[in-house]
Design a protein around this motif. Sequence first.
Motif, PDB file in Angstrom:
ATOM      1  N   LYS A 231       0.835  -1.199   0.000  1.00 44.61           N
ATOM      2  CA  LYS A 231       0.000   0.000   0.000  1.00 44.61           C
ATOM      3  C   LYS A 231       0.870   1.249   0.000  1.00 44.61           C
ATOM      4  O   LYS A 231       0.611   2.224  -0.724  1.00 44.61           O
ATOM      5  CB  LYS A 231      -0.919  -0.013   1.220  1.00 44.61           C
TER       6      LYS A 231
ATOM      7  N   LEU B 137       2.456   1.540  -3.389  1.00 42.87           N
ATOM      8  CA  LEU B 137       1.449   1.994  -4.349  1.00 42.87           C
ATOM      9  C   LEU B 137       1.165   3.477  -4.179  1.00 42.87           C
ATOM     10  O   LEU B 137       0.973   4.206  -5.164  1.00 42.87           O
ATOM     11  CB  LEU B 137       0.169   1.183  -4.160  1.00 42.87           C
TER      12      LEU B 137
ATOM     13  N   TYR C 141       3.977   5.259  -5.789  1.00 45.24           N
ATOM     14  CA  TYR C 141       3.820   5.205  -7.244  1.00 45.24           C
ATOM     15  C   TYR C 141       2.726   6.165  -7.705  1.00 45.24           C
ATOM     16  O   TYR C 141       2.871   6.846  -8.730  1.00 45.24           O
ATOM     17  CB  TYR C 141       3.483   3.785  -7.683  1.00 45.24           C
ATOM     18  N   SER C 142       1.609   6.188  -6.950  1.00 45.19           N
ATOM     19  CA  SER C 142       0.498   7.064  -7.323  1.00 45.19           C
ATOM     20  C   SER C 142       0.924   8.526  -7.274  1.00 45.19           C
ATOM     21  O   SER C 142       0.553   9.330  -8.129  1.00 45.19           O
ATOM     22  CB  SER C 142      -0.699   6.828  -6.394  1.00 45.19           C
TER      23      SER C 142
END
Length: 550
Positions: free
Chosen positions: A167, A170, A173-174
């Motif tokens: 999480k 991610l 990355y987001s």
Amino acid sequence: MKQVNNLLFYCNFVMYLSVIQKRGIIVSMNKIVAVDDEKMVTSAFKTLFKVEGYSDVHLFNNPVEALEFLKNETPDLIISDFIMPEMNGLEFLKEAKKLHPEVSMILLTGYADKENAIKAINETGLYKYIEKPWDNDDLMLNIKNGIERSHLLENLRNKISELEDAKSQLKRYSEDLEKIVAERTADLSEANKKLSGIINYCADGIVIVDGLGNILQVNPTCENMTGLSETALCNKKFQEIAYCGKKSLNSSADNVSGEIFGLSDDNNEVLLRDYYIVNTLSGIHTPVEINFASISNNENQKADKFVGVIRDVSVQKETERLRDDFIATLTHDMRTPLLAAIQTLKYFLEGAIGTLDEKQKVLLSTMLQSNEDLLGLVNALLEVYRFDSGKLELCKTNFDVKDLVEQCFNEIKPLADKKDINLKIEYDLGEDTYLYADRAEIKRVMINLCGNAVNYTDKNGEITVLAKAQEGDFIFSVSDNGKGIPQEDIPNLFMRFSQGTTRKRSTGTGLGLYLSRQIVEAHGGKIWVDSKLGKGSEFSFLLTNSVGRK
């Protein structure tokens, strides 16, 4: 009361031992920590766990000592008595819970302490409480279930940790995705600007077509060449604006599509020479060279688009024309004095001015031979000019092909005999086979191929001439057992002024094979060579749909 419970436990334990002695022991590596201030209980636990196959068991009579142990070790299960001096069971398990929150914990309590134990268990979140005296089978079942629960909680914690890491990753990355996209978009935009600049301001025309020749995109230079806008060109096929050499626009459509759209995986580029682009506004036919390359979206996918670079070669063509005109004029004007010199030398050698001694004859013969060689060069240059300028008109007639082959054979035979070369001829012709072609020009090709074979074959060699008719086609080949030609030199064989090798082979003009190719191709045929070093060469030409009967 506690002592009574412990005595009852001990009695139950003795009876339990008598039962489980009959079982096989399965050794378990699970780590168990048990705390009870009564040594009789811990001793009984030690025996019980040993009999049940638990080998990694740690027993304490003091909860403080057990906590010190738990600071450095992680058990799979913790068992604690309720009533103990210094620290009761709930206090001990609360501290143990802080150290190992996923480990299952069992509280041993008496009946009188049951209500307080339940309340404390709900507050603390312990796994189980067991009343004294307990049933040993029930105790062992709870121990096994507690160990399994510890493992499940540990696995669950690990999975949760992995998910948290994923999480977090991610999320990073987001957060970076928008930045990455913006950077890539800027890079692509910059690259697109550069590419657009190159295409729009390129001096060569650029065209993109699909597999059927439909024009998909052009640059401004291509628009200027054709006199049409990109919109108008995109409604046309490339075959409608380009044609090859002397062929008309319509008749060369198949030729264009065959050369471009027949590109294979091994050969994904093609260079088209002697092509013309038609300007519909001015009517000018611009000579061009077009380099086409295939475009595919996937390495394993067949190309469905092609990009072509169209180069205007008008200046080069004009330069070549001026050069050829100069050579043609020069050589044409040289023929008259050369013929006069040759005729004069022949008169001298024939004794027209008196008897000549041997030295004079040798000198005049040498001069005659040199002049005749020079005349041959002049004639060859004139022939090249005639073919290149398109001024040669073939005079096709029906003639007996066998008679022509034998005539060539008889002319070459004396040259072969001088080198003791075995010259033989083979036929694969029907009766009265006639060839529809320009007899004089085809004879020139045959004589040239046979003459080259004699020149480049050593003494006592062998040359075979083959004339063959097959399904309306005529094939003529000359094979020898000479030295052969290096593979890297073969592509240059039929080029102008090339002797087909990087090594010096003769004093010839290098125009014979070039003229032969021009003549054969003017007849719509094909000429080629197969050769291997040390084994010899075979020169052949093919004339299609030319064989018939008178």
